[in-house]
Design an enzyme around this catalytic site. Structure first.
Site, PDB file in Angstrom:
ATOM      1  N   LYS A 195     -46.585 -50.916 -21.911  1.00  0.00           N
ATOM      2  CA  LYS A 195     -47.602 -50.042 -22.489  1.00  0.00           C
ATOM      3  C   LYS A 195     -48.341 -50.787 -23.610  1.00  0.00           C
ATOM      4  O   LYS A 195     -49.529 -50.684 -23.753  1.00  0.00           O
ATOM      5  CB  LYS A 195     -47.008 -48.745 -23.033  1.00  0.00           C
ATOM      6  CG  LYS A 195     -48.112 -47.789 -23.464  1.00  0.00           C
ATOM      7  CD  LYS A 195     -47.587 -46.499 -24.011  1.00  0.00           C
ATOM      8  CE  LYS A 195     -47.187 -46.629 -25.453  1.00  0.00           C
ATOM      9  NZ  LYS A 195     -48.311 -46.899 -26.376  1.00  0.00           N
ATOM     10  N   SER A 239     -45.149 -42.163 -25.571  1.00  0.00           N
ATOM     11  CA  SER A 239     -45.363 -42.862 -26.844  1.00  0.00           C
ATOM     12  C   SER A 239     -44.911 -41.947 -27.969  1.00  0.00           C
ATOM     13  O   SER A 239     -45.081 -40.718 -27.882  1.00  0.00           O
ATOM     14  CB  SER A 239     -46.864 -43.160 -27.009  1.00  0.00           C
ATOM     15  OG  SER A 239     -47.169 -43.407 -28.371  1.00  0.00           O
ATOM     16  N   SER A 240     -44.374 -42.550 -29.012  1.00  0.00           N
ATOM     17  CA  SER A 240     -43.970 -41.731 -30.160  1.00  0.00           C
ATOM     18  C   SER A 240     -45.178 -41.004 -30.745  1.00  0.00           C
ATOM     19  O   SER A 240     -45.051 -39.916 -31.300  1.00  0.00           O
ATOM     20  CB  SER A 240     -43.336 -42.606 -31.237  1.00  0.00           C
ATOM     21  OG  SER A 240     -42.208 -43.239 -30.687  1.00  0.00           O
ATOM     22  N   GLN A 276     -47.090 -53.939 -40.058  1.00  0.00           N
ATOM     23  CA  GLN A 276     -47.998 -53.863 -38.912  1.00  0.00           C
ATOM     24  C   GLN A 276     -48.925 -52.646 -38.955  1.00  0.00           C
ATOM     25  O   GLN A 276     -49.647 -52.404 -37.998  1.00  0.00           O
ATOM     26  CB  GLN A 276     -47.209 -53.911 -37.590  1.00  0.00           C
ATOM     27  CG  GLN A 276     -46.385 -52.683 -37.281  1.00  0.00           C
ATOM     28  CD  GLN A 276     -45.431 -52.922 -36.113  1.00  0.00           C
ATOM     29  OE1 GLN A 276     -44.448 -53.645 -36.240  1.00  0.00           O
ATOM     30  NE2 GLN A 276     -45.727 -52.325 -34.981  1.00  0.00           N
ATOM     31  N   HIS A 334     -38.225 -45.649 -24.242  1.00  0.00           N
ATOM     32  CA  HIS A 334     -37.295 -46.533 -24.959  1.00  0.00           C
ATOM     33  C   HIS A 334     -35.976 -46.647 -24.193  1.00  0.00           C
ATOM     34  O   HIS A 334     -35.384 -47.729 -24.095  1.00  0.00           O
ATOM     35  CB  HIS A 334     -37.000 -45.984 -26.359  1.00  0.00           C
ATOM     36  CG  HIS A 334     -38.163 -46.009 -27.289  1.00  0.00           C
ATOM     37  ND1 HIS A 334     -38.759 -44.864 -27.759  1.00  0.00           N
ATOM     38  CD2 HIS A 334     -38.840 -47.036 -27.852  1.00  0.00           C
ATOM     39  CE1 HIS A 334     -39.749 -45.173 -28.575  1.00  0.00           C
ATOM     40  NE2 HIS A 334     -39.824 -46.491 -28.650  1.00  0.00           N
TER      41      HIS A 334
HETATM   42  O1  PAF Z   1     -43.544 -51.857 -30.160  1.00  0.00           O
HETATM   43  C1  PAF Z   1     -42.962 -51.523 -31.229  1.00  0.00           C
HETATM   44  O2  PAF Z   1     -42.292 -50.511 -31.309  1.00  0.00           O
HETATM   45  C2  PAF Z   1     -43.116 -52.424 -32.457  1.00  0.00           C
HETATM   46  O3  PAF Z   1     -44.370 -53.029 -32.485  1.00  0.00           O
HETATM   47  C3  PAF Z   1     -42.004 -53.484 -32.554  1.00  0.00           C
HETATM   48  C4  PAF Z   1     -42.036 -54.462 -31.402  1.00  0.00           C
HETATM   49  C5  PAF Z   1     -40.647 -52.797 -32.609  1.00  0.00           C
HETATM   50  C6  PAF Z   1     -42.166 -54.290 -33.845  1.00  0.00           C
HETATM   51  O4  PAF Z   1     -42.105 -53.478 -34.976  1.00  0.00           O
END
Ligand code: PAF
Length: 298
Positions: free
Chosen positions: A147, A183-184, A57, A33
């Site tokens: 990623k 990745s988290s 999502q 990030h």
């Molecule tokens: O990749 C992510 O962390 C998420 O899919 C995003 C783009 C912030 C949308 O919630």
């Protein structure tokens, strides 16, 4: 860095700014990030980051409730890094004050394959929140990580087709020293799983190397990679060589344009995704290594 929680505060902070560079995230920030934030800084000013775990999502059996929420630690990291001017960290009520009945339908052909097939509703949730965040932040530039290769392509297509005035910049994947993509969700891995996890990237590297060495039976190459992972306890959703242009399957036995091998696989309860781009590879002369083969000069 200013931390704001409402759309009104965000707009007040950004009034008159024409070169906003934006990084949307779901928090639990790591080096990957922070690389997005640095890239954002190179492409515009001020940089706005958002942290919002977007319920839309996640599927009903996915990890929405246990997704790591670490706002205080995230703020510390961003303060230390000094690239972000405004952090937008809205509540769910702020972004979804009423049921979100208008949704973006992800495009057929790109939105319903791979992640779209294995995570129904995922891209609908992503594009809906990304459009909403774009509307709140009004960035000129937005940075997304490679990623999430398909997500990047879906967002780019949405921007193009809605003629959104946002340039989408792609950021290379940041990896741990052993190759695991940051990745988290890596935080879910137990210590034995964490030791096993880099095998996914190694499998992608083997696929790439075999193609660049001139092999063209993609089905056989993919099957070997899946078998190798399965033998080590992985449950593979997909591992497949696709065209970089549209993520449609690449065909065996032909000169390959630029491709990408994309994979999603579960180790225990944790689902990881990764990918590796493969440059265009010509038809190799019989018995000879392909042009551009990194092994050829070794
Ligand atoms: O990749 C992510 O962390 C998420 O899919 C995003 C783009 C912030 C949308 O919630």
């Amino acid at each position: 860095m200013k931390v704001v929680h409402t759309v009104q505060e965000l707009r007040d902070q950004l009034r008159g700014q024409l070169r906003v560079s934006f990084v949307p995230t779901m928090g639990n920030l790591h080096e990957g990030h922070l690389a997005l934030m640095r890239t954002a800084r190179q492409h515009g000013d001020p940089v706005v980051a958002s942290i919002f775990v977007n319920r839309l999502q996640f599927g009903p059996n996915e990890d929405f409730h246990r997704y790591p929420r670490t706002l205080a630690a995230d703020i510390e990291k961003l303060e230390r890094d000094r690239n972000v001017y405004v952090l937008f960290a809205p509540s769910e009520e702020e972004l979804y004050p009423e049921p979100q009945t208008y949704r973006i339908q992800p495009p057929e052909g790109l939105g319903d394959i791979l992640e779209g097939q294995f995570r129904p509703g995922f891209f609908e949730g992503v594009t809906t929140i990304v459009l909403k965040l774009f509307s709140c932040v009004q960035p000129r530039v937005a940075v997304f990580g490679k990623k999430d290769y398909q997500q990047l392509m879906v967002v780019r297509q949405m921007c193009r087709q809605f003629q959104l005035p946002v340039e989408v910049i792609a950021q290379e994947t940041v990896r741990a020293d052993d190759g695991l993509a940051l990745s988290s969700r890596n935080g879910y891995l137990g210590s034995a799983e964490r030791a096993e996890a880099p095998r996914l990237y190694r499998a992608l590297q083997t696929v790439r190397d075999r193609i660049l060495a001139g092999e063209r039976d993609l089905g056989a190459i993919e099957r070997a990679a899946v078998a190798e992972l399965s033998q080590h306890g992985w449950n593979v959703d997909y591992l497949t060589v696709r065209h970089q242009s549209d993520l449609q399957p690449a065909k065996s036995g032909e000169a390959l344009p630029a491709t990408v091998v994309v994979a999603a696989a579960r180790l225990g309860q944790t689902r990881l995704i990764d990918n590796l781009e493969i440059p265009a590879a010509g038809v190799p002369a019989a018995g000879a290594p392909a042009a551009g083969d990194p092994i050829a000069g070794a």
